[in-house]
Design a protein around this motif. Structure first.
Motif, PDB file in Angstrom:
ATOM      1  N   GLN A 109       8.242  -3.856  30.122  1.00  0.00           N
ATOM      2  CA  GLN A 109       7.606  -4.936  30.684  1.00  0.00           C
ATOM      3  C   GLN A 109       6.887  -4.411  32.093  1.00  0.00           C
ATOM      4  OE1 GLN A 109      11.319  -4.805  30.502  1.00  0.00           O
ATOM      5  NE2 GLN A 109      11.621  -6.377  28.853  1.00  0.00           N
TER       6      GLN A 109
ATOM      7  N   LYS B 244       4.251   3.670  31.729  1.00  0.00           N
ATOM      8  CA  LYS B 244       2.812   3.820  32.049  1.00  0.00           C
ATOM      9  C   LYS B 244       2.308   3.268  33.312  1.00  0.00           C
ATOM     10  CE  LYS B 244       0.911   0.187  29.082  1.00  0.00           C
ATOM     11  NZ  LYS B 244      -0.257  -0.060  28.204  1.00  0.00           N
TER      12      LYS B 244
ATOM     13  N   ALA C 119       3.559  -4.026  36.972  1.00  0.00           N
ATOM     14  CA  ALA C 119       2.460  -5.245  36.918  1.00  0.00           C
ATOM     15  C   ALA C 119       3.046  -6.535  37.477  1.00  0.00           C
ATOM     16  CB  ALA C 119       2.390  -5.272  35.468  1.00  0.00           C
TER      17      ALA C 119
ATOM     18  N   ASP D 146       8.188 -10.693  38.334  1.00  0.00           N
ATOM     19  CA  ASP D 146       8.383 -11.272  36.755  1.00  0.00           C
ATOM     20  C   ASP D 146       7.920 -12.550  36.864  1.00  0.00           C
ATOM     21  OD1 ASP D 146       9.395 -12.006  34.563  1.00  0.00           O
ATOM     22  OD2 ASP D 146      11.123 -10.698  34.472  1.00  0.00           O
TER      23      ASP D 146
ATOM     24  N   MET E 192       9.731 -16.926  37.491  1.00  0.00           N
ATOM     25  CA  MET E 192       9.128 -17.644  38.552  1.00  0.00           C
ATOM     26  C   MET E 192       8.413 -18.854  38.157  1.00  0.00           C
ATOM     27  SD  MET E 192       6.762 -15.317  41.164  1.00  0.00           S
ATOM     28  CE  MET E 192       5.759 -14.439  39.710  1.00  0.00           C
TER      29      MET E 192
ATOM     30  N   PHE F  84      12.479 -13.156  49.905  1.00  0.00           N
ATOM     31  CA  PHE F  84      11.898 -12.065  50.669  1.00  0.00           C
ATOM     32  C   PHE F  84      12.768 -11.598  51.898  1.00  0.00           C
ATOM     33  CE2 PHE F  84       8.555 -15.094  48.935  1.00  0.00           C
ATOM     34  CZ  PHE F  84       8.147 -14.034  47.997  1.00  0.00           C
TER      35      PHE F  84
ATOM     36  N   TRP G 128      12.981  -8.354  50.588  1.00  0.00           N
ATOM     37  CA  TRP G 128      11.711  -7.666  50.775  1.00  0.00           C
ATOM     38  C   TRP G 128      11.661  -7.064  52.133  1.00  0.00           C
ATOM     39  CZ3 TRP G 128       7.641  -6.459  47.450  1.00  0.00           C
ATOM     40  CH2 TRP G 128       7.812  -6.946  46.154  1.00  0.00           C
TER      41      TRP G 128
ATOM     42  N   PHE H 198      -0.843   0.286  36.241  1.00  0.00           N
ATOM     43  CA  PHE H 198      -0.947  -0.971  36.795  1.00  0.00           C
ATOM     44  C   PHE H 198      -0.225  -1.078  38.282  1.00  0.00           C
ATOM     45  CE2 PHE H 198      -1.331  -2.024  32.238  1.00  0.00           C
ATOM     46  CZ  PHE H 198      -2.643  -2.219  32.079  1.00  0.00           C
TER      47      PHE H 198
ATOM     48  N   GLY I  24       0.136  -7.112  42.102  1.00  0.00           N
ATOM     49  CA  GLY I  24       0.677  -8.244  42.507  1.00  0.00           C
ATOM     50  C   GLY I  24       1.865  -7.690  43.464  1.00  0.00           C
ATOM     51  N   GLY I  25       3.259  -8.238  42.955  1.00  0.00           N
ATOM     52  CA  GLY I  25       4.318  -7.804  43.955  1.00  0.00           C
ATOM     53  C   GLY I  25       4.533  -6.304  43.908  1.00  0.00           C
TER      54      GLY I  25
ATOM     55  N   GLU J 134       2.456  -4.947  46.624  1.00  0.00           N
ATOM     56  CA  GLU J 134       3.227  -5.389  47.806  1.00  0.00           C
ATOM     57  C   GLU J 134       4.356  -4.297  47.904  1.00  0.00           C
ATOM     58  OE1 GLU J 134       3.463  -9.632  46.607  1.00  0.00           O
ATOM     59  OE2 GLU J 134       2.416  -9.887  48.569  1.00  0.00           O
TER      60      GLU J 134
ATOM     61  N   PRO K  10      -3.566 -10.147  41.310  1.00  0.00           N
ATOM     62  CA  PRO K  10      -3.999 -11.272  40.587  1.00  0.00           C
ATOM     63  C   PRO K  10      -3.321 -12.509  40.754  1.00  0.00           C
ATOM     64  CG  PRO K  10      -2.626  -9.633  39.224  1.00  0.00           C
ATOM     65  CD  PRO K  10      -2.571  -9.477  40.662  1.00  0.00           C
ATOM     66  N   GLU K  11      -2.642 -12.529  41.780  1.00  0.00           N
ATOM     67  CA  GLU K  11      -1.932 -14.024  41.940  1.00  0.00           C
ATOM     68  C   GLU K  11      -2.896 -15.386  42.141  1.00  0.00           C
ATOM     69  OE1 GLU K  11      -1.393 -11.084  43.477  1.00  0.00           O
ATOM     70  OE2 GLU K  11       0.724 -11.116  43.990  1.00  0.00           O
TER      71      GLU K  11
HETATM   72  C1  HXC Z   1       6.718 -10.627  33.289  1.00  0.00           C
HETATM   73  C2  HXC Z   1       5.332  -9.263  32.437  1.00  0.00           C
HETATM   74  C3  HXC Z   1       4.464  -8.992  33.442  1.00  0.00           C
HETATM   75  C4  HXC Z   1       4.860  -9.689  34.737  1.00  0.00           C
HETATM   76  C5  HXC Z   1       3.564  -7.647  32.069  1.00  0.00           C
HETATM   77  N1  HXC Z   1       4.611  -8.148  31.318  1.00  0.00           N
HETATM   78  N2  HXC Z   1       3.519  -7.908  33.287  1.00  0.00           N
HETATM   79  N3  HXC Z   1       6.054  -9.917  32.216  1.00  0.00           N
HETATM   80  N4  HXC Z   1       6.038 -10.332  34.650  1.00  0.00           N
HETATM   81  N5  HXC Z   1       4.107  -9.510  35.947  1.00  0.00           N
HETATM   82  C6  HXC Z   1       5.250  -8.083  30.195  1.00  0.00           C
HETATM   83  C7  HXC Z   1       4.447  -8.758  29.127  1.00  0.00           C
HETATM   84  O1  HXC Z   1       4.485 -10.174  28.966  1.00  0.00           O
HETATM   85  C8  HXC Z   1       4.622  -7.852  27.866  1.00  0.00           C
HETATM   86  O2  HXC Z   1       5.819  -8.612  27.368  1.00  0.00           O
HETATM   87  C9  HXC Z   1       4.821  -6.376  28.374  1.00  0.00           C
HETATM   88  O3  HXC Z   1       5.057  -6.726  29.687  1.00  0.00           O
HETATM   89  C10 HXC Z   1       3.558  -5.753  28.146  1.00  0.00           C
HETATM   90  O4  HXC Z   1       2.507  -6.315  28.815  1.00  0.00           O
HETATM   91  P1  HXC Z   1       1.170  -6.546  27.996  1.00  0.00           P
HETATM   92  O5  HXC Z   1       0.512  -7.725  28.650  1.00  0.00           O
HETATM   93  O6  HXC Z   1       1.436  -6.637  26.631  1.00  0.00           O
HETATM   94  O7  HXC Z   1       0.389  -5.178  28.420  1.00  0.00           O
HETATM   95  P2  HXC Z   1      -1.227  -5.020  28.574  1.00  0.00           P
HETATM   96  O8  HXC Z   1      -1.974  -5.774  27.264  1.00  0.00           O
HETATM   97  O9  HXC Z   1      -1.487  -3.431  28.663  1.00  0.00           O
HETATM   98  O10 HXC Z   1      -1.805  -5.803  29.823  1.00  0.00           O
HETATM   99  C11 HXC Z   1      -1.013  -5.350  31.231  1.00  0.00           C
HETATM  100  C12 HXC Z   1      -1.426  -6.229  32.314  1.00  0.00           C
HETATM  101  C13 HXC Z   1      -0.831  -7.737  31.764  1.00  0.00           C
HETATM  102  C14 HXC Z   1      -2.958  -6.513  32.467  1.00  0.00           C
HETATM  103  C15 HXC Z   1      -0.847  -5.631  33.442  1.00  0.00           C
HETATM  104  O11 HXC Z   1       0.781  -7.464  31.288  1.00  0.00           O
HETATM  105  C16 HXC Z   1      -0.701  -8.492  32.965  1.00  0.00           C
HETATM  106  O12 HXC Z   1      -1.826  -9.301  33.144  1.00  0.00           O
HETATM  107  N6  HXC Z   1       0.352  -9.056  33.516  1.00  0.00           N
HETATM  108  C17 HXC Z   1       0.712  -9.918  34.386  1.00  0.00           C
HETATM  109  C18 HXC Z   1       0.086  -9.315  36.004  1.00  0.00           C
HETATM  110  C19 HXC Z   1       0.407 -10.196  37.068  1.00  0.00           C
HETATM  111  O13 HXC Z   1      -0.161 -11.501  37.161  1.00  0.00           O
HETATM  112  N7  HXC Z   1       0.977  -9.961  38.099  1.00  0.00           N
HETATM  113  C20 HXC Z   1       1.133 -10.624  39.526  1.00  0.00           C
HETATM  114  C21 HXC Z   1       2.479 -11.341  38.971  1.00  0.00           C
HETATM  115  S1  HXC Z   1       2.805 -12.455  40.315  1.00  0.00           S
HETATM  116  P3  HXC Z   1       6.113  -8.738  25.859  1.00  0.00           P
HETATM  117  O14 HXC Z   1       7.408  -9.238  25.859  1.00  0.00           O
HETATM  118  O15 HXC Z   1       4.912  -9.732  25.409  1.00  0.00           O
HETATM  119  O16 HXC Z   1       5.800  -7.422  25.014  1.00  0.00           O
HETATM  120  C22 HXC Z   1       3.322 -11.593  41.739  1.00  0.00           C
HETATM  121  C23 HXC Z   1       3.730 -12.489  42.905  1.00  0.00           C
HETATM  122  C24 HXC Z   1       4.299 -11.627  43.836  1.00  0.00           C
HETATM  123  O17 HXC Z   1       3.353 -10.424  41.578  1.00  0.00           O
HETATM  124  C25 HXC Z   1       4.973 -12.461  44.831  1.00  0.00           C
HETATM  125  C26 HXC Z   1       6.101 -11.550  45.730  1.00  0.00           C
HETATM  126  C27 HXC Z   1       7.522 -11.461  44.880  1.00  0.00           C
END
Ligand code: HXC
Length: 258
Positions: A25, A60, A64, A67, A71, A85, A88, A105, A108-109, A112, A131-132
Motif C-alpha cells: 500500500q 519503493k 503515499a 490511508d 478516512m 492528532f 502525531w 512517494f 500527504g501524511g 507531514e 495531494p490533499e
Molecule cells: C490508501 C493507498 C494510498 C493511500 C496508495 N495506496 N496510496 N491506499 N491510502 N494514501 C494503495 C493503492 O490503492 C494501491 O492498492 C496500492 O497502494 C498501490 O498504489 P497504486 O496507486 O497502484 O500505485 P501507483 O500507480 O504507483 O500510484 C502511486 C500514487 C497513488 C501516485 C502514490 O497511489 C496515489 O495517488 N495515492 C494516493 C496519494 C494521496 O492522495 N495521499 C494523500 C492522502 S490524504 P491496491 O489495493 O489497488 O493495490 C493525507 C491526509 C493526511 O495524507 C492528514 C493527516 C493524517
C-alpha cells in the motif's frame, strides 16, 4: 512492546531503526501505524542504547500518505472524538534526533511525517507532494504550518494548492531536506549521519535539539533565554568536564552520557 503490525524496528550501534512496513500500500499510514511509529520513538527515547532514531520505508516509497480507505467515511464529530492528532503531536516531544531516510512517494501524511523529522536524507527519485486538495481536503498533521515555516508562504501555498510533485533537487534548493543521494546509498548515508551524531555527548545533543526547536516558534529573545539555561545546565554534566578537560589535556574525550 506489543507485536508490531505495520512497522519493523531494530537497534544497532546506537541507532534505533523504524521501517514503515506496508509496502504493497506504499506505506499508506493508518492510525494504528502512526501509534506504532510514535510508541517506537518514545521507547527509543528512553533506551540508553539508542542515540539517534532513523525512520525509513520498506518497498519503493517512503509513504503515499494517510490511508484514504480509513478516512473515507470520517466526519467532524468522529474525528474530534478520535483525536488522532494527539498521537502525531507526541512526535515533536521526542528528545533524540530523528533522521528521515526518504525515497519514492512522500505524499500527504507521509510528507507531514517526513517534515516531523529533524533531518531528511532523500534518494534522488523522491517526490514530495501534498495531494490533499485533490481529495477535497487539506493537510491536517502540520503540513500547512511546517512547510510554510521551512520554505515561506509563497512556495508553500503554491505547492499545497496545486498538489505539485516536488523533486528532491527542488527540496534541497528550498532547504527542507539535508542531502540527496543515489537510491542505493540512502540507508548508508542516513547511517553515516546518525553515526556522526551518535558520537557526540548525548546530553548536549538533546539540549541543542530542544534549543534549536525553540527558534521555530518563539521570539528571538525567548529562544535566547532558553538557550542560555540549557547552556548553563550542560556545565552540570560529566561530559562537559570530560570534553573540556580532554581539550586542555590534548587527548580524545571519552563521553559517557552523564
Ligand atoms: C490508501 C493507498 C494510498 C493511500 C496508495 N495506496 N496510496 N491506499 N491510502 N494514501 C494503495 C493503492 O490503492 C494501491 O492498492 C496500492 O497502494 C498501490 O498504489 P497504486 O496507486 O497502484 O500505485 P501507483 O500507480 O504507483 O500510484 C502511486 C500514487 C497513488 C501516485 C502514490 O497511489 C496515489 O495517488 N495515492 C494516493 C496519494 C494521496 O492522495 N495521499 C494523500 C492522502 S490524504 P491496491 O489495493 O489497488 O493495490 C493525507 C491526509 C493526511 O495524507 C492528514 C493527516 C493524517
Amino acid at each position: 512492546m506489543n507485536a508490531l503490525q505495520f512497522i519493523e524496528t531494530s537497534i544497532e550501534e546506537g541507532i534505533g531503526y523504524i521501517f514503515l512496513n506496508r509496502p504493497k500500500q506504499l506505506n499508506a499510514l493508518n492510525r494504528k501505524m502512526i501509534r506504532e511509529i510514535v510508541s517506537a520513538m518514545e521507547a527509543y527515547d528512553l533506551d540508553l542504547r539508542v542515540k539517534v532514531i532513523v525512520l525509513a520505508g520498506n518497498g519503493k516509497a517512503f509513504s503515499a500518505g494517510a490511508d484514504i480507505e480509513e478516512m473515507v467515511n470520517d466526519n467532524p464529530v468522529s474525528l474530534e472524538l478520535m483525536n488522532q492528532f494527539a498521537d502525531w503531536d507526541r512526535i515533536s516531544l521526542v528528545k533524540k534526533p530523528v533522521i528521515g531516510a526518504v525515497k519514492g512517494f512522500v505524499f500527504g501524511g507521509g510528507f507531514e511525517l517526513a517534515l516531523s523529522c529533524d533531518f531528511l536524507i532523500a534518494a534522488s527519485d523522491t517526490q514530495f507532494s501534498f495531494p490533499e486538495v485533490t481529495l477535497g481536503v487539506m493537510p491536517g498533521a502540520g503540513g500547512t504550518q511546517r512547510l510554510t515555516k521551512l520554505v515561506g508562504k509563497t512556495k508553500a501555498l503554491e505547492w499545497i494548492l496545486t498538489a505539485e510533485r516536488i523533486k528532491a533537487k527542488t527540496a534541497l534548493q528550498y532547504g527542507f531536506i539535508n542531502k540527496i543521494v543515489a537510491p542505493e546509498l540512502l540507508m548508508e548515508e542516513a547511517v553515516d549521519l546518525a553515526g556522526k551524531i551518535a558520537k557526540q555527548p548525548p546530553l548536549a545533543v538533546r539540549l541543542i535539539k530542544e534549543s534549536v526547536n525553540k527558534a521555530v516558534d518563539h521570539s528571538l529573545y525567548e529562544g535566547m533565554q532558553f538557550e542560555r539555561k540549557n547552556f548553563y545546565l550542560l556545565f552540570a554534566s560529566k561530559d562537559q568536564k570530560e570534553g573540556m578537560s580532554a581539550f586542555v589535556e590534548k587527548r580524545k574525550p571519552n563521553f559517557t552520557g552523564g
